[in-house]
Scaffold this motif. Sequence first.
Motif, PDB file in Angstrom:
ATOM      1  N   ALA A 157      -9.579  67.280  44.287  1.00  0.00           N
ATOM      2  CA  ALA A 157      -9.265  65.907  44.546  1.00  0.00           C
ATOM      3  C   ALA A 157     -10.491  65.105  44.768  1.00  0.00           C
ATOM      4  O   ALA A 157     -10.669  64.101  44.485  1.00  0.00           O
ATOM      5  N   TYR A 158     -11.401  65.855  45.765  1.00  0.00           N
ATOM      6  CA  TYR A 158     -12.775  65.136  46.075  1.00  0.00           C
ATOM      7  C   TYR A 158     -13.579  64.919  44.779  1.00  0.00           C
ATOM      8  O   TYR A 158     -14.251  63.989  44.689  1.00  0.00           O
ATOM      9  N   ILE A 159     -13.805  65.886  43.962  1.00  0.00           N
ATOM     10  CA  ILE A 159     -14.422  66.057  42.831  1.00  0.00           C
ATOM     11  C   ILE A 159     -13.795  64.866  41.801  1.00  0.00           C
ATOM     12  O   ILE A 159     -14.753  63.946  41.402  1.00  0.00           O
ATOM     13  N   CYS A 160     -12.528  64.828  41.633  1.00  0.00           N
ATOM     14  CA  CYS A 160     -11.710  63.653  40.843  1.00  0.00           C
ATOM     15  C   CYS A 160     -12.261  62.364  41.496  1.00  0.00           C
ATOM     16  O   CYS A 160     -12.525  61.462  40.605  1.00  0.00           O
ATOM     17  N   GLN A 161     -12.079  62.238  42.702  1.00  0.00           N
ATOM     18  CA  GLN A 161     -12.551  60.859  43.313  1.00  0.00           C
ATOM     19  C   GLN A 161     -13.803  60.472  42.943  1.00  0.00           C
ATOM     20  O   GLN A 161     -14.188  59.412  42.748  1.00  0.00           O
ATOM     21  N   ALA A 162     -14.865  61.355  42.952  1.00  0.00           N
ATOM     22  CA  ALA A 162     -16.109  61.329  42.735  1.00  0.00           C
ATOM     23  C   ALA A 162     -16.429  60.674  41.279  1.00  0.00           C
ATOM     24  O   ALA A 162     -17.269  59.716  41.055  1.00  0.00           O
ATOM     25  N   GLU A 163     -15.705  61.510  40.370  1.00  0.00           N
ATOM     26  CA  GLU A 163     -15.714  61.078  38.906  1.00  0.00           C
ATOM     27  C   GLU A 163     -15.354  59.508  38.905  1.00  0.00           C
ATOM     28  O   GLU A 163     -15.798  58.920  38.094  1.00  0.00           O
ATOM     29  N   ARG A 164     -14.228  59.419  39.394  1.00  0.00           N
ATOM     30  CA  ARG A 164     -13.568  57.946  39.221  1.00  0.00           C
ATOM     31  C   ARG A 164     -14.689  56.782  39.895  1.00  0.00           C
ATOM     32  O   ARG A 164     -14.536  55.998  39.237  1.00  0.00           O
ATOM     33  N   GLN A 165     -15.264  57.108  40.793  1.00  0.00           N
ATOM     34  CA  GLN A 165     -16.101  56.342  41.422  1.00  0.00           C
ATOM     35  C   GLN A 165     -17.293  56.056  40.413  1.00  0.00           C
ATOM     36  O   GLN A 165     -17.769  54.777  40.605  1.00  0.00           O
ATOM     37  N   LEU A 166     -17.781  56.950  39.865  1.00  0.00           N
ATOM     38  CA  LEU A 166     -18.773  57.028  38.886  1.00  0.00           C
ATOM     39  C   LEU A 166     -18.568  56.080  37.593  1.00  0.00           C
ATOM     40  O   LEU A 166     -19.253  55.236  37.204  1.00  0.00           O
ATOM     41  N   GLU A 167     -17.145  56.342  37.234  1.00  0.00           N
ATOM     42  CA  GLU A 167     -16.756  55.350  36.012  1.00  0.00           C
ATOM     43  C   GLU A 167     -16.436  53.884  36.702  1.00  0.00           C
ATOM     44  O   GLU A 167     -16.913  52.936  35.851  1.00  0.00           O
ATOM     45  N   PRO A 197     -15.493  72.192  38.372  1.00  0.00           N
ATOM     46  CA  PRO A 197     -14.983  72.790  36.925  1.00  0.00           C
ATOM     47  C   PRO A 197     -16.005  72.750  36.072  1.00  0.00           C
ATOM     48  O   PRO A 197     -16.543  71.764  35.892  1.00  0.00           O
ATOM     49  N   LYS A 198     -16.171  73.682  35.252  1.00  0.00           N
ATOM     50  CA  LYS A 198     -17.253  73.916  34.236  1.00  0.00           C
ATOM     51  C   LYS A 198     -16.525  73.012  33.221  1.00  0.00           C
ATOM     52  O   LYS A 198     -17.519  72.378  32.364  1.00  0.00           O
ATOM     53  N   GLU A 199     -15.322  72.632  33.016  1.00  0.00           N
ATOM     54  CA  GLU A 199     -14.698  71.736  32.001  1.00  0.00           C
ATOM     55  C   GLU A 199     -15.156  70.371  32.242  1.00  0.00           C
ATOM     56  O   GLU A 199     -15.305  69.335  31.091  1.00  0.00           O
ATOM     57  N   ARG A 200     -15.626  69.902  33.570  1.00  0.00           N
ATOM     58  CA  ARG A 200     -16.017  68.663  33.900  1.00  0.00           C
ATOM     59  C   ARG A 200     -17.427  68.381  33.718  1.00  0.00           C
ATOM     60  O   ARG A 200     -17.770  67.227  34.015  1.00  0.00           O
ATOM     61  N   ILE A 201     -18.338  69.362  33.564  1.00  0.00           N
ATOM     62  CA  ILE A 201     -19.979  69.237  33.706  1.00  0.00           C
ATOM     63  C   ILE A 201     -20.310  68.047  32.849  1.00  0.00           C
ATOM     64  O   ILE A 201     -21.199  67.219  32.958  1.00  0.00           O
TER      65      ILE A 201
END
Length: 397
Positions: A157-167, A197-201
């Motif tokens: 969830a934290y990693i997902c939140q970080a990706e949302r912030q970058l977008e 996850p390696k899928e998100r790199i």
Amino acid sequence: VQDQDQKQFRLSGSFTADKSNFSYTSASTANMSQINRELFNHQARLNEELNEILFEDQKTIENFSEFLEKSIQALDIYLCLINDHLDLRRSLHELGEANSRKFARLRFHDILRDGEYEALIRSLLYIRLLKVNENQFSMLAQHFKTRFWMFFSANDAYICQAERQLEAAFGISDELERNRYIASAVENLKQYAEYIPKERINKLLDLFMGLNLAPEFVRVLIEKIKTLAVLHTRIKNASYGSYDEITKLTLTDITTEKDACREIILTIFQEVQDAIDDRSKATCFVNLSVDALYNLKKRIIYEIQSFDDQSLHTTLIRFLIQKRHFEDIFNLESKYVEVTLANFADSEDKDIVLFDLFKRTMQYEKAFNAALNIATKDQSLKNNQHQVPKNRVIMID
């Protein structure tokens, strides 16, 4: 006299009988002690065997309970995904054709026993959380963490939140607000780097490059390598095997992911260097000025040399050797410069390059030997060679 002899005989007989009784009692006591020890040892063995049986039974019960819990969660996730066909199609499209085909072949038992399918399910949950509205994110993240905790953790969830912030940062015009989003995202990714996850790199790489944040992404990848190295040591020293229950990674997975991170870091650096050498061949940094490119290169080198990783340093130095950027090599603060130059520099360059390195680092004896090697290789000076004492050599810049 006869009475005295009879009295002495009786005393002697009594003493002999007492002695015999004492010997018998001592032997009996010794035998009882031996029997008691054997009984005690036997009882201890029985208790140990009983404890092992109880432990195995308890472990079996726990494993069965875990299997039931995972089955219930997997069924809930499966129903959750297929109930919204449109959202599922969008998510599978983002994951790519290969994963779409894999999901089409999915059987329920695959989720329980195949790590790749488990990762696929986690990715689908991740994308669904990634795409929800801002006001729904916290509620859905909490729902996933509590209801599907065996497949989706708080780290995800934290990693997902970080990706949302970058977008979101792409659409923010206010510089202070934009930088706040970026700083929060970078901090989250660094803190939970081992769980990315390696899928998100590759997706994260695109976001960082689009925001002109190459050094920041290098920093995140370096943090991931560091934490994976710690995890590798922890698993290797553990007695339960070669698998981490939290990250779901094996020792082989960890090694593969570390190598992938190093490769991305060096690819970023190579693209910056290529843009400096020939702007017409630049792919990622065409909009940056030459000064900006040199500054970017300097920042990436700083991130790399601040992390003591032999493989990363060696590969960077070899790339610079290939490009003949020896000045950059001399300026590196790395303990691997000398050995890498000695092993990989071309034979005709090696002694000259090492001579310059030793002179700059004030290793005068090594510089002297390198200079002698240069002299002996110069055929025109062979006839005029003469020995010069080392204590008479003066290095001149």
